[in-house]
Design an enzyme around this catalytic site. Structure first.
Site: not given
Ligand code: PEP
Length: 249
Positions: A9, A11, A95, A97, A167, A173, A213
């Site tokens: 992703n 972003k 997601h 976010e 997630e 992040g 992460s």
């Molecule tokens: C994500 O954007 O779905 C995500 C898991 O980000 P990160 O790997 O940076 O934690």
């Protein structure tokens, strides 16, 4: 056997030129990898050009969101069939976010998932609890509500086009990954829930990705868990080398 999915992703990062450069750098690094479904999700403006760049490769493309109507007076929205036209095979829906900053709810996730599947896209439907919810022992309740709401009314057949991404919001992040056991516990819960709602064959077949992460050095441990079928990767997908190392785990 469930074929693993490793999805990146991107972003709100990278221009069109940078996106095409990144995918072109990634292609040779994963060219020999036939055992994993590899997906990248650039920003909307880069989709068409990245779509051209991945033609003939083993990389697929997702958008990071979609709308649920096919066309009409919906200023600023993008319909699933237009994403397909740009070269997408997948779309990320719900997601955290989008839930956190843009008012995404289980109802809108559900409408988007149905529209995406109707247009021939695979939906990567994201669920996950916040830190407060985990600390107050609400994880399973939250996940159950999100899965029931987000996937409500979907026919068993639609599940060939559904991927679930667990997630935990506190791990996105932040550099904090769920432990292998913490992730596996929730993945197993999701699979049991899917079995209850849609039947065991659907539950046995559906891919459940972990996100939060994921890095080259923790992917292996996660991928050895019986109910983890891949990863949704944010930060580490922005560099070809680290994303390739994850995809080639
Ligand atoms: C994500 O954007 O779905 C995500 C898991 O980000 P990160 O790997 O940076 O934690």
């Amino acid at each position: 056997m469930r074929k693993p999915v490793i999805a990146g992703n991107w972003k709100l990062f990278k221009t069109i030129t940078e996106s095409v450069a990144l995918v072109n750098e990634l292609k040779p690094l994963v060219a020999g990898n036939q055992g994993v479904e590899i997906v990248v999700a650039p920003v909307f403006t880069a989709l068409s050009r990245v779509g051209d760049a991945i033609k003939g490769s083993n990389i697929s493309m997702a958008s990071q969101d979609c709308y649920w109507e096919e066309e009409g007076a919906f200023t600023g929205e993008v319909a699933p069939k237009l994403l397909k036209d740009a070269g997408c095979s997948h779309v990320i829906i719900g997601h955290s976010e989008r839930r956190q900053y843009f008012g995404e709810t289980d109802l809108t996730v559900n409408k988007k998932a149905k529209a995406a599947i109707a247009a021939g896209l695979s939906a990567i439907v994201c669920v996950g609890e916040s830190l407060t919810e985990r600390e107050s022992d609400q994880t399973f309740n939250v996940i159950e509500t999100q899965i029931k709401g987000g996937l409500e009314g979907l026919a068993d057949l639609a599940f060939t086009h559904i991927v679930i991404a667990y997630e935990p919001v506190w791990a996105i992040g932040t550099g904090k990954t769920a432990s292998d056991a913490q992730a596996q516990e929730v993945h197993a819960f999701i699979r049991q829930l899917i079995a209850r709602l849609f039947g065991k064959p659907v539950a046995d077949a559906v891919r459940i990705l972990y996100g939060g992460s994921v890095k080259p050095d923790n992917v292996k441990g996660l991928m050895t868990q019986p109910d983890i079928d891949g990863a949704l990767v944010g930060g580490a997908s922005l560099k070809a080398e680290s994303f390739a190392a994850i995809a080639n785990f």
